[in-house]
Scaffold this motif. Structure first.
Motif, PDB file in Angstrom:
ATOM      1  N   VAL A  81      53.290  51.824  61.339  1.00 19.30           N
ATOM      2  CA  VAL A  81      52.382  49.786  61.366  1.00 19.30           C
ATOM      3  C   VAL A  81      51.675  50.609  63.054  1.00 19.30           C
ATOM      4  O   VAL A  81      51.092  51.079  63.517  1.00 19.30           O
ATOM      5  N   HIS A  82      50.601  50.022  62.541  1.00 17.50           N
ATOM      6  CA  HIS A  82      49.350  49.639  63.681  1.00 17.50           C
ATOM      7  C   HIS A  82      48.917  48.737  63.866  1.00 17.50           C
ATOM      8  O   HIS A  82      49.120  47.728  62.909  1.00 17.50           O
ATOM      9  N   ALA A  83      48.967  47.808  65.211  1.00 16.77           N
ATOM     10  CA  ALA A  83      48.323  46.945  65.500  1.00 16.77           C
ATOM     11  C   ALA A  83      47.678  46.723  66.516  1.00 16.77           C
ATOM     12  O   ALA A  83      47.649  45.729  67.284  1.00 16.77           O
ATOM     13  N   GLY A  84      46.405  47.266  66.446  1.00 18.27           N
ATOM     14  CA  GLY A  84      46.043  47.729  67.806  1.00 18.27           C
ATOM     15  C   GLY A  84      46.273  47.869  68.519  1.00 18.27           C
ATOM     16  O   GLY A  84      47.565  48.463  69.458  1.00 18.27           O
ATOM     17  N   VAL A  89      64.360  47.492  57.073  1.00 18.26           N
ATOM     18  CA  VAL A  89      63.631  48.221  57.463  1.00 18.26           C
ATOM     19  C   VAL A  89      63.181  46.727  58.393  1.00 18.26           C
ATOM     20  O   VAL A  89      62.537  45.842  57.439  1.00 18.26           O
ATOM     21  N   THR A  90      63.044  46.793  59.705  1.00 15.61           N
ATOM     22  CA  THR A  90      62.353  44.951  60.464  1.00 15.61           C
ATOM     23  C   THR A  90      62.148  45.902  61.507  1.00 15.61           C
ATOM     24  O   THR A  90      61.958  46.703  61.945  1.00 15.61           O
ATOM     25  N   VAL A  91      61.236  44.567  62.147  1.00 15.32           N
ATOM     26  CA  VAL A  91      60.344  44.994  62.900  1.00 15.32           C
ATOM     27  C   VAL A  91      60.514  43.605  63.931  1.00 15.32           C
ATOM     28  O   VAL A  91      60.677  42.813  63.265  1.00 15.32           O
ATOM     29  N   GLY A 141      52.540  49.594  70.352  1.00 14.24           N
ATOM     30  CA  GLY A 141      53.215  50.326  70.772  1.00 14.24           C
ATOM     31  C   GLY A 141      54.139  49.001  71.414  1.00 14.24           C
ATOM     32  O   GLY A 141      55.787  49.470  72.360  1.00 14.24           O
ATOM     33  N   GLU A 142      53.995  47.856  71.038  1.00 14.30           N
ATOM     34  CA  GLU A 142      55.180  46.410  71.262  1.00 14.30           C
ATOM     35  C   GLU A 142      56.359  46.289  70.021  1.00 14.30           C
ATOM     36  O   GLU A 142      56.557  46.073  69.717  1.00 14.30           O
ATOM     37  N   VAL A 143      56.283  47.690  69.214  1.00 12.32           N
ATOM     38  CA  VAL A 143      56.459  47.119  67.763  1.00 12.32           C
ATOM     39  C   VAL A 143      58.278  47.782  67.499  1.00 12.32           C
ATOM     40  O   VAL A 143      58.336  49.143  68.017  1.00 12.32           O
ATOM     41  N   LEU A 144      59.278  47.537  67.720  1.00 17.77           N
ATOM     42  CA  LEU A 144      60.550  48.242  67.850  1.00 17.77           C
ATOM     43  C   LEU A 144      60.097  47.352  66.661  1.00 17.77           C
ATOM     44  O   LEU A 144      61.016  46.791  65.622  1.00 17.77           O
ATOM     45  N   GLY A 184      54.623  53.391  67.393  1.00 20.24           N
ATOM     46  CA  GLY A 184      54.597  52.766  65.743  1.00 20.24           C
ATOM     47  C   GLY A 184      54.666  53.419  64.509  1.00 20.24           C
ATOM     48  O   GLY A 184      54.649  52.771  63.790  1.00 20.24           O
ATOM     49  N   THR A 185      56.026  54.287  65.151  1.00 17.55           N
ATOM     50  CA  THR A 185      56.788  55.009  63.750  1.00 17.55           C
ATOM     51  C   THR A 185      58.261  55.427  63.750  1.00 17.55           C
ATOM     52  O   THR A 185      58.720  54.948  64.921  1.00 17.55           O
ATOM     53  N   LEU A 186      58.687  54.528  62.809  1.00 20.30           N
ATOM     54  CA  LEU A 186      60.202  55.422  61.988  1.00 20.30           C
ATOM     55  C   LEU A 186      60.168  55.899  61.481  1.00 20.30           C
ATOM     56  O   LEU A 186      59.587  56.324  60.604  1.00 20.30           O
ATOM     57  N   VAL A 187      61.332  57.284  61.729  1.00 18.44           N
ATOM     58  CA  VAL A 187      61.323  58.011  60.355  1.00 18.44           C
ATOM     59  C   VAL A 187      63.180  57.856  60.428  1.00 18.44           C
ATOM     60  O   VAL A 187      63.684  58.015  60.902  1.00 18.44           O
ATOM     61  N   ILE A 188      62.883  57.613  58.860  1.00 22.55           N
ATOM     62  CA  ILE A 188      64.606  57.939  58.513  1.00 22.55           C
ATOM     63  C   ILE A 188      64.789  59.393  57.930  1.00 22.55           C
ATOM     64  O   ILE A 188      64.373  59.169  56.354  1.00 22.55           O
ATOM     65  N   PRO A 189      65.633  60.297  58.148  1.00 23.22           N
ATOM     66  CA  PRO A 189      65.810  60.940  57.401  1.00 23.22           C
ATOM     67  C   PRO A 189      66.635  60.949  56.058  1.00 23.22           C
ATOM     68  O   PRO A 189      66.439  61.389  54.695  1.00 23.22           O
TER      69      PRO A 189
END
Length: 353
Positions: free
Chosen positions: A24-27, A66-68, A31-34, A53-58
């Motif tokens: 995700v990108h939110a300007g 998936v939530t933020v 960095g605030e996105v969990l 800003g990134t989540l990887v699910i193997p």
């Protein structure tokens, strides 16, 4: 690499058994996105990898959500839109599919980005459109009211089973000149327009000017509702009476719950009939009184949910008081929400907090 827009409520297909990357990108808020990834029981998935800003699910579960949320807690600020990208992690070949979407999270503490289901070697990816994006968009006091209502209820829009139909009735008698001319009526209509986007999503808000008869007001959107009401007031002839319980205001959606807010400057003379209308199955009434608290006390109890809007002596008026005093706006909205939800339900409990 082909890129497809992930349409709301429409499944997109990806290959199973491949690691997925959510970005995700939110300007400045990126960095605030969990992120959180959970299975059907709500348990966290193991071995996920997160970075800015990134989540990887193997490996996905049969069902993965998936939530933020906001890392610092609280709600996302106004006009926060997440640019979401879903792709295979480490994919370099030309036919690797990428999904993109814009997801609004303004005024809410958390949001599901996507629900993923694995079956027969295919991942079905769905995101629900909870944004209630308005066209044209809400602005000013209506936008602030929308955000405050979202924060109070904890959602961008209530579940369809809890959604209501809304009507706004304005007293068209001469006694309403003062709260009309000082902008008080317009301010409350704006607040109700913003509130409606959360509790009456994807539904038209009906408005009427009522004196000795009912005059329905044509309005194309929530964003123009207050202006449309004002135009109707300017062109109307002031009445000598106000029928708050006019039969023409009852039963337009007999199969669904309807809440009608009645804007006036004192307890109506037909209050007993208004109470009866409030008791009809599927109908509820809420008085919005533009009056001094002492005057209202002298008139007695309304017997139905009531919001008191007291006069403002300063130049900023009622609109300014609501716009520049978030605590006041929040109290007003919580009062306006009284009676909208079945007692004991989660939404009713949040209003009562």
């Amino acid at each position: 690499m082909p890129t497809y827009v992930l349409e709301p409520n429409t499944p997109a297909k990806l290959e199973a058994n491949r690691p997925l990357r959510f970005q995700v990108h939110a300007g400045a808020l990126t960095g605030e996105v969990l992120f959180a990834a959970t299975d059907v029981t709500g348990a966290p998935l193991g071995r996920t990898v997160t970075r800015r800003g990134t989540l990887v699910i193997p490996k996905l579960a049969d069902y993965t959500s998936v939530t933020v949320s906001r890392l610092s807690g609280g709600v996302f600020p106004a006009n926060t839109v997440l640019d979401l990208t879903i792709a295979y992690e480490g994919a370099l070949h030309a036919d690797a599919v990428t999904l993109v979407a814009k997801i609004e999270v303004s005024g809410i503490p958390s949001r599901q980005l996507a629900a993923l289901r694995v079956a027969d070697g295919v991942v079905s990816v769905v995101y629900e459109d909870e944004s209630n994006g308005e066209r044209p968009p809400l602005t000013g006091l209506a936008l602030l009211a929308q955000l405050a209502t979202r924060e109070i209820l904890g959602v961008s829009a209530v579940d369809p089973t809890a959604a209501i139909n809304m009507a706004v009735v304005i007293d068209g008698s001469a006694s309403m000149l003062a709260p009309t001319n000082d902008g008080g009526v317009g301010a409350l209509v704006e607040v109700l327009a913003g509130l409606s986007s959360v509790v009456a999503p994807n539904r038209t808000v009906r408005a009427a000017l009522v004196g000795n008869a009912v005059e329905w007001i044509i309005s194309d959107s929530r964003a123009t509702l207050a202006a449309d009401v004002r135009r109707a007031q300017i062109s109307a002839t002031l009445s000598t009476g106000f029928r708050s319980a006019d039969p023409g205001l009852i039963g337009h959606r007999p199969d669904e719950n309807t809440v009608t807010w009645v804007l006036t400057d004192g307890l109506p003379s037909d209050l007993p009939e208004l109470r009866l209308a409030d008791g009809i199955e599927g109908e509820a009434r809420h008085l919005v009184l533009f009056a001094d608290v002492q005057a209202v006390r002298l008139q007695g109890e309304a017997g139905i949910p009531t919001t008191l809007v007291q006069p403002v002596g300063s130049e900023e008026g009622i609109a300014g008081r609501l716009e520049y005093d978030p605590a006041n706006l929040r109290r007003t909205i919580k009062s306006l929400l009284a009676g909208c939800f079945v007692p004991g339900t989660p939404y009713a409990k949040r209003v009562a907090e």
